[in-house]
Design an enzyme around this catalytic site. Structure first.
Site, PDB file in Angstrom:
ATOM      1  N   ASP A 477       0.781  -1.273   0.048  1.00  0.00           N
ATOM      2  CA  ASP A 477      -0.284  -0.121  -0.069  1.00  0.00           C
ATOM      3  C   ASP A 477       0.485   1.216  -0.049  1.00  0.00           C
ATOM      4  O   ASP A 477       2.141   1.097   0.147  1.00  0.00           O
ATOM      5  CB  ASP A 477      -0.967   0.056   1.233  1.00  0.00           C
ATOM      6  CG  ASP A 477      -2.524   1.360   0.238  1.00  0.00           C
ATOM      7  OD1 ASP A 477      -2.655   1.201  -0.090  1.00  0.00           O
ATOM      8  OD2 ASP A 477      -3.044   0.263   1.280  1.00  0.00           O
ATOM      9  N   ASP A 544     -10.675   1.830  -3.182  1.00  0.00           N
ATOM     10  CA  ASP A 544     -11.478   1.423  -2.079  1.00  0.00           C
ATOM     11  C   ASP A 544     -13.504   1.315  -1.984  1.00  0.00           C
ATOM     12  O   ASP A 544     -13.904   1.263  -0.920  1.00  0.00           O
ATOM     13  CB  ASP A 544     -10.809   2.531  -1.053  1.00  0.00           C
ATOM     14  CG  ASP A 544      -9.557   1.906  -0.312  1.00  0.00           C
ATOM     15  OD1 ASP A 544      -9.569   1.532  -0.555  1.00  0.00           O
ATOM     16  OD2 ASP A 544      -8.989   3.500   0.441  1.00  0.00           O
TER      17      ASP A 544
END
Ligand code: GLA
Length: 760
Positions: A477, A544
């Site tokens: 990430d 997301d």
């Protein structure tokens, strides 16, 4: 494939041709890029005549007053000799002059393609591609500009890059070094870009090119969801299924720019590469600078045709290693189920609920290290939080493995929290400007990957983590954009690119050391969805935002430039955590299955109906996984004024296909839609089945199985299905009068149609 004859160069792919030649002056004149043509000596027809001097121009040559650089099309342009468009390369010398003039010096043609040192790039064998390298020289400066062109015939893609070599005895400063220049002879194009932000990545926007300069770029330190580096130019009449268009992408993950300079001679110059904003590079005597690689493709088969070329290219020539063209596992990720609040038992309970449903991989997300109980601390402290995981990573991993599932882990290795042991030990490893309080993003700072010591540390510490248990998957990430950029390890303007070189070096070392691990790249959702990342990490967290309705737009936009195998898509809980919206679980799956499927919710809380639905979904997905991850993807123009979406994936041998049809908001009193397929073989006879999970929302918004068992099956040739279409049963928006002769289609409902060719 690539031919050279009397200073004339022709690059052919299966369906395209690219032409240029060397002018008497030594400049490279661009002649043509488009559908495949036969052309040898006739290329002279395409040369720009310049017998008459144009008014108010600067003549390049004192002997030839009609020859002016501003009115011709070129392969590479510098600054200061009368071409007033945006340049490919811009340098400044110690005496502050900045005029450059790059002229043909030599060239080579070789089979295959050399690697680009330190950078991700496409690759191919001698029978896949051929490479032309042309050296241009500015004799006055002793500076070479080497243009590289690799033609990949089967994918109709041309890979390009530039290299600048300083042969002089002086240091030279690069102010701009772009990867690709393409001068097009007219300006009648619509520019298509993919723009957005967190939670609403890569939405398509179209606007006609106009005089002046249009720029699609990123200054955030990553490729960014604001403006993806993939862009297209289409002719006005070009649709998803027909018409001429071309696409550009970069194999790069940092600041980028796609510049469209429309001159008042009605031509377009396209430049793509590293963003010249805040860029500079010191080229000492003998040094060279390699630009990232740019890709170019052209299609006469509309935007779908262009997408197919880029999608196949990414699967075959960008993604590498053990996971290249290999089916990816169905995963469960604990992030939305637990956020930071978990312990070993809670995780194992989710894994225990997942295993019988058919889930293959359990992924432990953020919060397993340091003292990270929220997003304010611990990035950089890559050691296990023994309070949460009392038996360490190994303990939880073993329990997951014993359920017959694989184990995966989240890391965010490019970051450092102010509150961390790493920051206490190495405050100078955080990127910040001396004497200034740094601005934070998600409470964190960037680690200085332009410092080789930082890169070595990260490789060491992650190697220990990756070896500490039987790890099959890593989610990498990167949760903030860059600010306060400064490093003692980077000269003026160099930081952003040195950071990328450091990062690519780290990824190269780790992916080589752990070849069996499936890496997924992520950046606060899809803030770094690009081909540079895909070179190291074969899949990317798309967004997301897992709301099915939002995902229709996000996944549709992403598919223009990237393959389904690269897009990870999760089914999550409702009301959705990003939008608060409730959609049927069947639609959440029908959207998420067009890509790499995962689940991200607390599976211990599933109702029996939902458990049944998810079990069926996973088994269906596994049966069709190859098609859904590696098939040819077709979008349809948005039917019914954007109130519905339709797309389709077809096996390369046309033996099977799946169509997804999605209704956004339901409307009463509509006739049945005409659905027209794409990509099927005209002369193959197909069995067509509707696949329906008859789940609908009850009055309280809960999904329940409804009585409608809607079955539809028919047989038809590919030509009927793709040229005429078919009408499914009439849709009804309410339960009243429900019967087998109709489809119940409420808000956010969807259907799948499966096409299977009969053996002939
Ligand atoms: C980012 C990712 C999420 C999740 C969180 C964890 O937002 O996109 O999927 O991993 O970080 O902090």
């Amino acid at each position: 494939m690539i031919t050279d004859k009397n200073n004339f160069f022709k690059l052919d792919t299966n369906h395209t041709t690219y032409l240029f030649h060397v002018l008497e002056s030594g400049h490279l004149e661009h002649l043509y890029y488009g559908r495949k043509i036969r052309c040898m000596d006739e290329y002279r027809l395409l040369q720009e005549p310049h017998a008459i001097g144009m008014a108010y121009t600067v003549a390049h040559d004192q002997e030839d007053t009609a020859f002016c650089l501003d009115t011709l099309n070129f392969e590479a342009s510098g600054v200061g000799k009368g071409d007033f468009r945006e340049p490919l390369v811009d340098v400044v010398l110690p005496n502050a002059s900045f005029t450059t003039d790059f002229l043909y010096h030599s060239h080579t043609i070789t089979d295959g393609k050399p690697a680009l040192t330190g950078l991700p790039a496409s690759y191919g064998e001698a029978d896949d591609c051929q490479t032309l390298e042309i050296t241009l020289r500015d004799a006055a400066l002793q500076l070479d500009l080497i243009l590289s062109y690799t033609a990949f015939p089967a994918c109709d893609v041309i890979a390009r890059s530039s290299r600048i070599v300083n042969h002089s005895c002086d240091g030279i400063k690069l102010r701009r070094a772009m990867s690709l220049q393409l001068d097009l002879p007219d300006k009648d194009y619509t520019l298509v870009t993919f723009d957005g932000n967190w939670g609403r990545e890569r939405r398509r926007h179209d606007r006609p090119l106009e005089y002046g300069i249009s720029v699609n770029d990123s200054k955030t330190g990553n490729s960014s969801s604001r403006h993806n580096p993939f862009v297209m130019l289409r002719r006005e009449n070009c649709t998803e299924s027909s018409g001429d268009c071309m696409g550009f992408n970069l194999v790069y993950s940092g600041n980028h720019a796609e510049i469209f300079d429309v001159s008042t001679y009605d031509r377009v110059r396209v430049l793509t590469g590293i963003n010249p904003f805040a860029f500079g590079w010191e080229l000492k005597p003998g040094d060279s600078f390699q630009t990232p690689e740019a890709l170019l493709s052209f299609s006469t088969e509309g935007l779908n045709g262009l997408s197919r070329r880029f999608q196949r290219f990414a699967n075959d020539h960008i993604v590498r290693g053990e996971w290249k063209n290999r089916e990816r596992p169905v995963l469960i990720n604990n992030w939305e189920a637990t956020y930071f609040d978990f312990d070993e038992d809670k995780l194992v309970a989710i894994a225990e609920a997942a295993a019988p449903l058919g889930v293959e991989l359990f992924v432990l997300d953020d919060g397993w290290f340091g003292v990270r109980n929220d997003d304010t601390t611990s990035l950089g402290d890559w050691f296990v939080n023994m309070d949460k995981l009392t038996h360490g990573l190994h303990g939880v991993c073993q329990r997951v493995l014993s359920l017959g599932m694989q184990f995966g882990l989240w890391v965010e290795p490019e970051m450092i929290s102010e509150v961390s042991e790493l920051c206490r030990k190495h405050p100078d490893w955080a990127v910040r400007v001396p004497g200034r309080t740094p601005s934070l993003g998600r409470n964190q700072m960037i680690l200085d990957y332009s410092n080789p010591a930082v890169c070595d540390y990260i490789v060491d510490v992650l190697s220990q983590v990756f070896s500490s248990c039987q790890l099959s998957y890593v989610k990498w990430d990167m949760n903030r954009n860059m600010s306060d950029v400064y490093s003692a390890h980077s000269g003026e303007g160099e930081f952003y690119h040195r950071y990328m070189l450091g990062l690519y070096g780290v990824m190269e070392r780790l992916t080589t050391a752990f070849p069996h691990i499936l890496f997924e790249s992520c950046a606060g959702g899809g803030n770094r969805f690009d081909l540079g990342m895909l070179h190291y990490m074969p899949q990317n967290w798309t967004s997301d935002d897992t709301d099915a309705r939002e995902r229709l737009e996000i996944q549709r936009g992403t598919s223009y430039g990237y393959p389904l195998s690269a897009m990870t898509c999760h089914v999550s809980v409702c009301p959705n955590h990003q939008t608060g919206r409730t959609t049927p679980i069947s639609t959440r799956f029908n959207v998420a299955q067009f890509g790499v499927l995962g689940y991200e919710l607390d599976l211990t809380q599933l109702s029996p109906d939902h458990r049944k639905a998810v079990t069926e979904q996973i088994s269906f997905y596994k049966e069709h996984r190859k098609l859904l991850q590696f098939g040819d993807f077709y979008r349809f123009e948005r039917p019914e004024q954007e109130n519905a979406y339709c797309w389709m994936v077809v096996a390369p041998d046309q033996s099977e296909a799946l169509m997804g049809y999605y209704r956004v908001l339901t409307q009463p009193n509509r006739t049945s839609e005409l659905l027209i397929a794409a990509g099927l073989a005209d002369d193959k006879l197909y069995d067509v089945d509707v696949i329906v999970q008859p789940m609908h929302l009850d009055e309280g918004g809960q999904a329940v199985f409804c009585g409608n068992t809607e079955k539809d099956h028919f047989c038809a040739y590919g030509d009927i299905l793709t040229h005429a279409g078919f009408r499914p049963k009439q849709a009804s928006s309410s339960h009243y009068g429900n019967s087998d002769a109709m489809r119940l289609m409420g808000d956010f409902s969807s259907r799948l149609y499966y096409f299977k060719a009969k053996k002939q």
